[in-house]
Design an enzyme around this catalytic site. Structure first.
Site, mmCIF file in Angstrom:
data_model
loop_
_atom_site.group_PDB
_atom_site.id
_atom_site.type_symbol
_atom_site.label_atom_id
_atom_site.label_comp_id
_atom_site.label_asym_id
_atom_site.label_seq_id
_atom_site.Cartn_x
_atom_site.Cartn_y
_atom_site.Cartn_z
ATOM 1 N N THR A 35 -23.704 -8.148 10.974
ATOM 2 C CA THR A 35 -24.116 -7.703 11.174
ATOM 3 C C THR A 35 -22.594 -7.431 12.828
ATOM 4 O O THR A 35 -22.417 -7.032 13.967
ATOM 5 C CB THR A 35 -25.476 -7.100 12.363
ATOM 6 N N SER A 83 -25.004 -9.830 4.342
ATOM 7 C CA SER A 83 -25.082 -10.687 4.161
ATOM 8 C C SER A 83 -26.366 -10.532 2.313
ATOM 9 O O SER A 83 -26.676 -11.363 1.177
ATOM 10 C CB SER A 83 -26.017 -11.498 4.876
ATOM 11 N N THR A 116 -27.359 -12.187 9.471
ATOM 12 C CA THR A 116 -28.497 -12.881 9.904
ATOM 13 C C THR A 116 -29.593 -12.391 8.723
ATOM 14 O O THR A 116 -30.603 -13.526 8.454
ATOM 15 C CB THR A 116 -29.239 -12.179 10.852
ATOM 16 N N ASP A 117 -29.500 -11.566 7.795
ATOM 17 C CA ASP A 117 -30.164 -11.216 6.361
ATOM 18 C C ASP A 117 -30.859 -13.098 5.712
ATOM 19 O O ASP A 117 -31.472 -12.809 5.318
ATOM 20 C CB ASP A 117 -30.324 -9.965 5.545
#
Length: 354
Positions: A35, A83, A116-117
């Protein structure tokens, strides 16, 4: 004469400024996408419908000119993906590259930009496999570059500030987002949308940023209890480990199928409460452990520990994950299996004290 003096003063000022700039530490930034490098075509208020990995590493750095006052930066475009498209083979290679960079006197530390996942999994992997006192700081963003009040630029600036700060050394891998500094060993994503999502619920933050962005640590440098280092220099792939989620009516046959038909060398169970599951699972779990396939019990809850119980996590039916959530328990199990294939006792030792 006056003009000569002015010229000399300007020249001296330029020399001092150039010298000061030359003395700035150098940082390497490995960009993987996510992101923080995302863009949306839906306008500045769009924070969820966007494409990750659209902005290059150099573009990210160019968007934050203040970085030039903090550090010289070398940008490495390692990947440019969301990610959820990363895998342990890529992260294995990333870790090797970071270790090589930090072995040089050229760099004061490394920054990794990532989605961030799976940020917590990447960060935890790097914490276990990069053996250097120099900081490795993992950073991401919850809003794409096109969003109003995008958090990526400030997060990136703070990550670089943390990387060059002397107090960041010898703390293992660090996670920097939303004005907070956390240990990669403990930090996890706790909310799918909000900016303050990354937290260590039980252990807390290591520090914050004050006085224009300087890192402030609450504690002197230390390493997490039970943290181990794994030398991955000779590895090119990690053993396959699957995570099974415990729920009402789950068929224990899934335990056998994931090994016999999916090739798993180990299993992590995201258990209920204190790592529990239906007692019908016990025969399969004990059988797999006896065959050299380690079964690790973690918890599907957001926090807490899984200890040795009478049935699950007693060393016979399974190995307790203690403080590790299922994704992190999977990473540790993969590394332990790579070091000790089919040796359940040695693998169990890697989980002691975590």
């Amino acid at each position: 004469m006056a003009k000569l003096l002015v010229a000399l003063c300007l020249g001296l000022l330029t020399l001092v400024t150039a010298t000061a700039a030359d003395e700035l530490p150098r940082v390497v930034v490995y960009a993987t996408g996510g992101t923080i490098a995302g863009k949306s075509n839906g306008g500045s208020s769009e924070t969820t419908k966007y494409s990750a990995g659209q902005v290059t590493a150099q573009q990210l750095l160019d968007a934050v000119p203040e970085i030039a006052n903090v550090s010289h930066v070398d940008a490495v475009q390692f990947t440019n993906l969301g990610s959820n498209r990363l895998n342990t083979s890529l992260v294995l290679e990333l870790s090797k590259n970071i270790s090589a960079s930090l072995a040089s006197d050229k760099y004061a530390g490394a920054v990794v930009t990532v989605g961030t996942d799976t940020l917590e999994e990447v960060a935890y992997f790097l914490d276990l496999t990069v053996d250097s006192p120099k900081p490795v700081v993992i950073v991401g963003a919850m809003r794409p570059t096109t969003a109003l009040s995008a958090d990526g630029p400030m997060n990136l600036l703070q990550a670089i500030r943390a990387t060059v700060h002397p107090s960041s050394r010898s703390r293992g891998a660090l996670v920097v987002l939303n004005d907070r500094i956390g240990s990669a060993y403990y930090t996890t994503k706790t909310n799918s949308r909000t900016l303050d999502t990354f937290k260590a619920i039980e252990q807390g933050y290591l520090g914050t940023f004050v006085d224009g962005g300087e890192p402030l640590y609450y504690f002197t440098p230390s390493r997490p209890t039970g943290r181990r280092f794994f030398n991955i220099s000779a590895l090119h792939i990690l053993p396959k480990v699957d995570i099974l989620y415990s729920y009402l009516d789950m068929d224990p046959m899934l335990l056998r199928l994931t090994v016999e038909h999916n090739g798993a060398k180990g299993i992590v169970i995201a258990g209920e409460g204190d790592g529990e599951a239906d007692r019908t699972w016990l025969p399969e779990m004990v059988g797999l452990m006896a065959r050299g396939v380690p079964v690790v019990t973690s918890t599907r809850t957001a926090a807490g520990t899984v200890g040795a119980g009478l049935n699950f996590g007693n060393g016979t039916a399974s190995i307790p994950a203690s403080t590790l959530n299922p994704p992190k328990a999977k990473i540790l199990l993969q590394l332990a299996l790579a070091q000790h294939p089919s040796d359940v006792s040695a693998v169990a030792s890697a989980f002691k004290g975590v």
